[in-house]
Design an enzyme around this catalytic site. Structure first.
Site, PDB file in Angstrom:
ATOM      1  N   HIS A 188       0.813  -1.113  -0.085  1.00 58.03           N
ATOM      2  CA  HIS A 188      -0.151  -0.212  -0.102  1.00 58.03           C
ATOM      3  C   HIS A 188       0.814   1.295   0.058  1.00 58.03           C
ATOM      4  O   HIS A 188       0.811   2.185   0.884  1.00 58.03           O
ATOM      5  CB  HIS A 188      -1.008   0.097   1.097  1.00 58.03           C
ATOM      6  CG  HIS A 188      -2.360   0.547   0.814  1.00 58.03           C
ATOM      7  ND1 HIS A 188      -3.063   1.199   1.969  1.00 58.03           N
ATOM      8  CD2 HIS A 188      -2.880   0.633  -0.227  1.00 58.03           C
ATOM      9  CE1 HIS A 188      -4.076   1.685   1.283  1.00 58.03           C
ATOM     10  NE2 HIS A 188      -4.123   1.184  -0.127  1.00 58.03           N
ATOM     11  N   ASP A 210      -9.477  -3.208   7.155  1.00 56.30           N
ATOM     12  CA  ASP A 210      -9.620  -3.775   8.377  1.00 56.30           C
ATOM     13  C   ASP A 210     -10.976  -3.947   8.789  1.00 56.30           C
ATOM     14  O   ASP A 210     -11.003  -5.024   9.780  1.00 56.30           O
ATOM     15  CB  ASP A 210      -8.780  -2.881   9.294  1.00 56.30           C
ATOM     16  CG  ASP A 210      -7.428  -2.812   8.966  1.00 56.30           C
ATOM     17  OD1 ASP A 210      -6.774  -3.916   8.744  1.00 56.30           O
ATOM     18  OD2 ASP A 210      -6.858  -1.773   9.037  1.00 56.30           O
ATOM     19  N   HIS A 245     -10.076   6.479   5.691  1.00 58.65           N
ATOM     20  CA  HIS A 245      -8.797   6.190   5.283  1.00 58.65           C
ATOM     21  C   HIS A 245      -8.008   7.486   4.718  1.00 58.65           C
ATOM     22  O   HIS A 245      -8.875   8.362   4.326  1.00 58.65           O
ATOM     23  CB  HIS A 245      -8.912   5.442   3.894  1.00 58.65           C
ATOM     24  CG  HIS A 245      -7.826   4.726   3.602  1.00 58.65           C
ATOM     25  ND1 HIS A 245      -6.863   5.361   2.922  1.00 58.65           N
ATOM     26  CD2 HIS A 245      -7.290   3.460   3.878  1.00 58.65           C
ATOM     27  CE1 HIS A 245      -5.816   4.559   2.712  1.00 58.65           C
ATOM     28  NE2 HIS A 245      -5.892   3.563   3.301  1.00 58.65           N
ATOM     29  N   HIS A 251      -3.352   2.075  12.449  1.00 59.33           N
ATOM     30  CA  HIS A 251      -3.044   1.246  11.178  1.00 59.33           C
ATOM     31  C   HIS A 251      -3.281  -0.136  11.204  1.00 59.33           C
ATOM     32  O   HIS A 251      -4.521  -0.417  11.447  1.00 59.33           O
ATOM     33  CB  HIS A 251      -1.504   1.636  11.156  1.00 59.33           C
ATOM     34  CG  HIS A 251      -0.489   1.209   9.902  1.00 59.33           C
ATOM     35  ND1 HIS A 251      -1.110   0.953   8.751  1.00 59.33           N
ATOM     36  CD2 HIS A 251       0.302   1.099   9.710  1.00 59.33           C
ATOM     37  CE1 HIS A 251      -0.220   0.557   7.920  1.00 59.33           C
ATOM     38  NE2 HIS A 251       1.110   0.747   8.235  1.00 59.33           N
ATOM     39  N   MET A 253     -13.323   2.006  14.683  1.00 57.07           N
ATOM     40  CA  MET A 253     -11.947   1.319  14.261  1.00 57.07           C
ATOM     41  C   MET A 253     -12.608   0.679  12.989  1.00 57.07           C
ATOM     42  O   MET A 253     -13.753  -0.156  12.974  1.00 57.07           O
ATOM     43  CB  MET A 253     -11.378   0.395  15.194  1.00 57.07           C
ATOM     44  CG  MET A 253     -10.910   1.006  16.434  1.00 57.07           C
ATOM     45  SD  MET A 253      -9.489   2.121  15.700  1.00 57.07           S
ATOM     46  CE  MET A 253      -9.288   3.207  16.752  1.00 57.07           C
ATOM     47  N   ARG A 262     -11.002  -2.387  -1.200  1.00 53.56           N
ATOM     48  CA  ARG A 262     -10.389  -3.991  -0.716  1.00 53.56           C
ATOM     49  C   ARG A 262     -11.438  -4.573   0.362  1.00 53.56           C
ATOM     50  O   ARG A 262     -11.584  -5.429   0.332  1.00 53.56           O
ATOM     51  CB  ARG A 262      -9.183  -3.759   0.032  1.00 53.56           C
ATOM     52  CG  ARG A 262      -7.966  -3.336  -0.921  1.00 53.56           C
ATOM     53  CD  ARG A 262      -6.637  -3.018   0.019  1.00 53.56           C
ATOM     54  NE  ARG A 262      -6.958  -1.760   0.855  1.00 53.56           N
ATOM     55  CZ  ARG A 262      -6.151  -1.483   1.867  1.00 53.56           C
ATOM     56  NH1 ARG A 262      -4.767  -1.830   2.033  1.00 53.56           N
ATOM     57  NH2 ARG A 262      -6.465  -0.465   2.613  1.00 53.56           N
TER      58      ARG A 262
HETATM   59  N1  CMC Z   1     -14.076   7.260  13.058  1.00 51.56           N
HETATM   60  C1  CMC Z   1     -14.924   8.632  13.458  1.00 51.56           C
HETATM   61  N2  CMC Z   1     -14.508   9.804  12.701  1.00 51.56           N
HETATM   62  C2  CMC Z   1     -13.484   9.498  11.974  1.00 51.56           C
HETATM   63  C3  CMC Z   1     -12.947   8.210  11.699  1.00 51.56           C
HETATM   64  C4  CMC Z   1     -13.326   7.075  12.369  1.00 51.56           C
HETATM   65  N3  CMC Z   1     -12.788   5.899  12.094  1.00 51.56           N
HETATM   66  N4  CMC Z   1     -11.840   8.512  10.566  1.00 51.56           N
HETATM   67  C5  CMC Z   1     -12.027   9.790  10.236  1.00 51.56           C
HETATM   68  N5  CMC Z   1     -12.772  10.240  11.184  1.00 51.56           N
HETATM   69  C6  CMC Z   1     -13.081  11.856  11.124  1.00 51.56           C
HETATM   70  C7  CMC Z   1     -11.947  12.611  11.726  1.00 51.56           C
HETATM   71  O1  CMC Z   1     -11.893  12.447  13.334  1.00 51.56           O
HETATM   72  C8  CMC Z   1     -11.843  14.093  10.883  1.00 51.56           C
HETATM   73  O2  CMC Z   1     -12.722  14.813  11.629  1.00 51.56           O
HETATM   74  P1  CMC Z   1     -12.615  16.114  12.152  1.00 51.56           P
HETATM   75  O3  CMC Z   1     -12.739  16.781  10.699  1.00 51.56           O
HETATM   76  O4  CMC Z   1     -13.942  16.555  12.908  1.00 51.56           O
HETATM   77  O5  CMC Z   1     -11.610  16.281  12.765  1.00 51.56           O
HETATM   78  C9  CMC Z   1     -12.621  13.451   9.497  1.00 51.56           C
HETATM   79  O6  CMC Z   1     -13.304  12.205   9.788  1.00 51.56           O
HETATM   80  C10 CMC Z   1     -11.422  13.572   8.576  1.00 51.56           C
HETATM   81  O7  CMC Z   1     -10.198  12.706   9.041  1.00 51.56           O
HETATM   82  P2  CMC Z   1      -9.336  12.331   8.079  1.00 51.56           P
HETATM   83  O8  CMC Z   1      -8.584  13.566   7.919  1.00 51.56           O
HETATM   84  O9  CMC Z   1      -9.649  11.651   6.759  1.00 51.56           O
HETATM   85  O10 CMC Z   1      -8.375  11.309   8.761  1.00 51.56           O
HETATM   86  P3  CMC Z   1      -6.873  10.987   8.682  1.00 51.56           P
HETATM   87  O11 CMC Z   1      -6.553  10.778   7.399  1.00 51.56           O
HETATM   88  O12 CMC Z   1      -6.022  11.859   9.706  1.00 51.56           O
HETATM   89  O13 CMC Z   1      -6.852   9.613   9.438  1.00 51.56           O
HETATM   90  C11 CMC Z   1      -7.097   7.442   9.738  1.00 51.56           C
HETATM   91  C12 CMC Z   1      -7.088   8.430   8.525  1.00 51.56           C
HETATM   92  C13 CMC Z   1      -7.312   5.862   8.929  1.00 51.56           C
HETATM   93  C14 CMC Z   1      -6.235   7.202  10.630  1.00 51.56           C
HETATM   94  C15 CMC Z   1      -8.543   7.591  10.491  1.00 51.56           C
HETATM   95  O14 CMC Z   1      -9.686   7.480   9.499  1.00 51.56           O
HETATM   96  C16 CMC Z   1      -8.676   6.567  11.598  1.00 51.56           C
HETATM   97  O15 CMC Z   1      -8.407   6.867  12.647  1.00 51.56           O
HETATM   98  N6  CMC Z   1      -9.409   5.566  11.397  1.00 51.56           N
HETATM   99  C17 CMC Z   1      -9.710   4.490  12.440  1.00 51.56           C
HETATM  100  C18 CMC Z   1      -8.762   3.575  12.319  1.00 51.56           C
HETATM  101  C19 CMC Z   1      -8.607   2.663  11.221  1.00 51.56           C
HETATM  102  O16 CMC Z   1      -9.429   1.859  10.696  1.00 51.56           O
HETATM  103  N7  CMC Z   1      -7.199   2.669  10.851  1.00 51.56           N
HETATM  104  C20 CMC Z   1      -6.911   1.607   9.549  1.00 51.56           C
HETATM  105  C21 CMC Z   1      -6.580   2.534   8.375  1.00 51.56           C
HETATM  106  S1  CMC Z   1      -6.730   1.585   6.673  1.00 51.56           S
HETATM  107  C22 CMC Z   1      -5.764   0.238   6.761  1.00 51.56           C
HETATM  108  C23 CMC Z   1      -4.621  -0.054   7.519  1.00 51.56           C
HETATM  109  O17 CMC Z   1      -3.549   1.111   7.557  1.00 51.56           O
HETATM  110  O18 CMC Z   1      -4.250  -0.991   8.428  1.00 51.56           O
END
Ligand code: CMC
Length: 383
Positions: free
Chosen positions: A192, A324, A271, A227, A267, A280
């Site tokens: 990725h 995930d 993305h 992640h 969780m 995926r």
């Molecule tokens: N639950 C609730 N709110 C969310 C989530 C979520 N899972 N993901 C994004 N948001 C919100 C985030 O808080 C933000 O809100 P605000 O503008 O009010 O602050 C808004 O959506 C935009 O977030 P973003 O800028 O798209 O997020 P990012 O690029 O900084 O982080 C991420 C990406 C994957 C870390 C995040 O979406 C997240 O924490 N997801 C949950 C953990 C997860 O599922 N991780 C797996 C990632 S993909 C596969 C892998 O790497 O394994």
């Protein structure tokens, strides 16, 4: 750095291209491994073919694939007794140690016995990549068996990487569908581009450090729940929702409303790149449901719950599930212990990491970005 507009928020290097790669391309609608789209690979390739593609750089001929698969099967028995008995000792003495930490320790130990450890040349690195790929399932399986109080078992050279991984963990030869579901999940997880763990591995490699060190760092990065650790966290979250709604006193909608009010990160959702959905996720969800319906119908309910959560998330927040999310449900339906989900991710992503480490070493310049200073003005120590 002032970020007056939300779209200007570049924390976490958001939206920044920081290097080149020929290994993988990721955009809003596609994930491409060395020219091949992920849906095409998931439908038509085996994990071994994808591993060869990533590590060697082209689609294998049938002769190349046979030789590669045979070499991997032989290499499975290459770990020394010291590594395996240490893994078993950790399981006995500290059974609560997370399997990702145990895997990181085992690979650190394996570095000492790898004759190519300090050689960053392309031939040595390809040999090390294959050894790591072949032996990670052995570490994962040995650890799980020891946690279950069972003796380790030998790899079966007649089994694919995916099937052997299941065999080593459970002591049961997987059926056709179990082997294929695991194979597809490994294909989806293999690579990725500059995700956090791969970027970590490239930073470490860029200092002229060795492949095992870079992989240990990558494991540390993958473990976090933002992640790779999200596949475990997603399943734990679904278990919480199932438990909290079981009595009927709370609905799934109410659970989600509460989570939104508490500003919880859900969780397995969201993305950095895919804002309109991670394709995926749909591929793995379909395979997971197929597995559940065919092999373990009681677990179909987890996918129904997942669909309900997914719908609320989309309707309320316009946030899609990532890979995930269905991974958690799929591995759960297969009876795999939750703490092993991220180590299984490693058994796949090792191919992407090693491809990137080799690419970094072959055209290296140390990765050393700049920071914008936000501390105090210059001060006098004796002032
Ligand atoms: N639950 C609730 N709110 C969310 C989530 C979520 N899972 N993901 C994004 N948001 C919100 C985030 O808080 C933000 O809100 P605000 O503008 O009010 O602050 C808004 O959506 C935009 O977030 P973003 O800028 O798209 O997020 P990012 O690029 O900084 O982080 C991420 C990406 C994957 C870390 C995040 O979406 C997240 O924490 N997801 C949950 C953990 C997860 O599922 N991780 C797996 C990632 S993909 C596969 C892998 O790497 O394994």
């Amino acid at each position: 750095m002032s970020t007056t507009k939300k779209e200007a928020d570049t924390r976490g290097l958001a939206g920044q291209t920081i290097g080149e790669t020929a290994v993988c391309a990721v955009n809003q609608t596609q994930l491409i491994y060395r020219g091949y789209e992920i849906a095409d690979l998931a439908a038509n390739a085996s994990f071994e073919e994808v591993a060869f593609l990533l590590l060697v750089g082209h689609k294998p001929s049938s002769g190349e694939l046979d030789a590669f698969s045979e070499e991997l099967a032989q290499m499975r028995s290459g770990l020394g007794e010291g590594v395996l008995s240490t893994v078993e000792r950790i399981a006995r003495e500290t059974p609560d140690a997370h399997p990702m930490d145990v895997l990181r320790t085992a690979i650190s130990l394996a570095a000492h016995e790898d004759p190519d450890c300090g050689d960053n040349g392309p031939e040595a690195e390809l040999r090390k990549s294959k050894r790591l790929l072949a032996t990670i399932p052995v570490i994962v399986g040995t650890h799980q068996r020891a946690l279950d109080g069972l003796p380790r078992i030998e790899s079966d050279p007649s089994l694919s990487h995916a099937a052997n991984l299941l065999w080593l963990m459970t002591g049961q030869k997987p059926g056709e569908i179990a082997a294929r579901v695991m194979d597809v999940s490994l294909i989806l997880y293999a690579e990725h581009d500059f995700n956090a763990s791969t970027f970590t591995s490239r930073v470490i490699a860029s200092t002229n450090s060795d492949m095992h060190s870079a992989v240990c760092g990558a494991i540390g990065a993958l473990k976090g729940n933002l992640h790779g650790g999200a596949n475990e966290a997603a399943m734990e979250m679904l278990k919480d929702i199932m438990e909290d709604t079981a009595s009927g006193d709370m609905t799934v909608d109410a659970w989600m409303e509460r989570a939104f009010a508490e500003k919880r990160k859900l969780m397995g959702f969201g993305h950095r790149v895919y804002k309109n959905g991670d394709h995926r996720a749909g591929i793995l969800r379909d395979w997971g449901i197929r597995y559940a319906e065919q092999e373990n119908p009681d677990t179909r309910k987890w996918f129904d719950l997942g669909d309900a959560v997914q719908k609320i998330m989309l309707d309320s927040k316009n946030i899609h599930p990532n890979v995930d999310f269905p991974c958690g449900m799929t591995y759960f339906a297969m009876g795999i212990p939750v703490p092993q989900y991220t180590p299984i991710f490693v058994a796949s992503r090792i191919t992407g990491w090693c491809a990137h480490i080799m690419e970094q070493h072959q055209n290296n310049r140390i990765i050393r970005p700049l920071a914008e200073y936000t501390g105090p003005e210059l001060l006098e120590w004796n002032g």
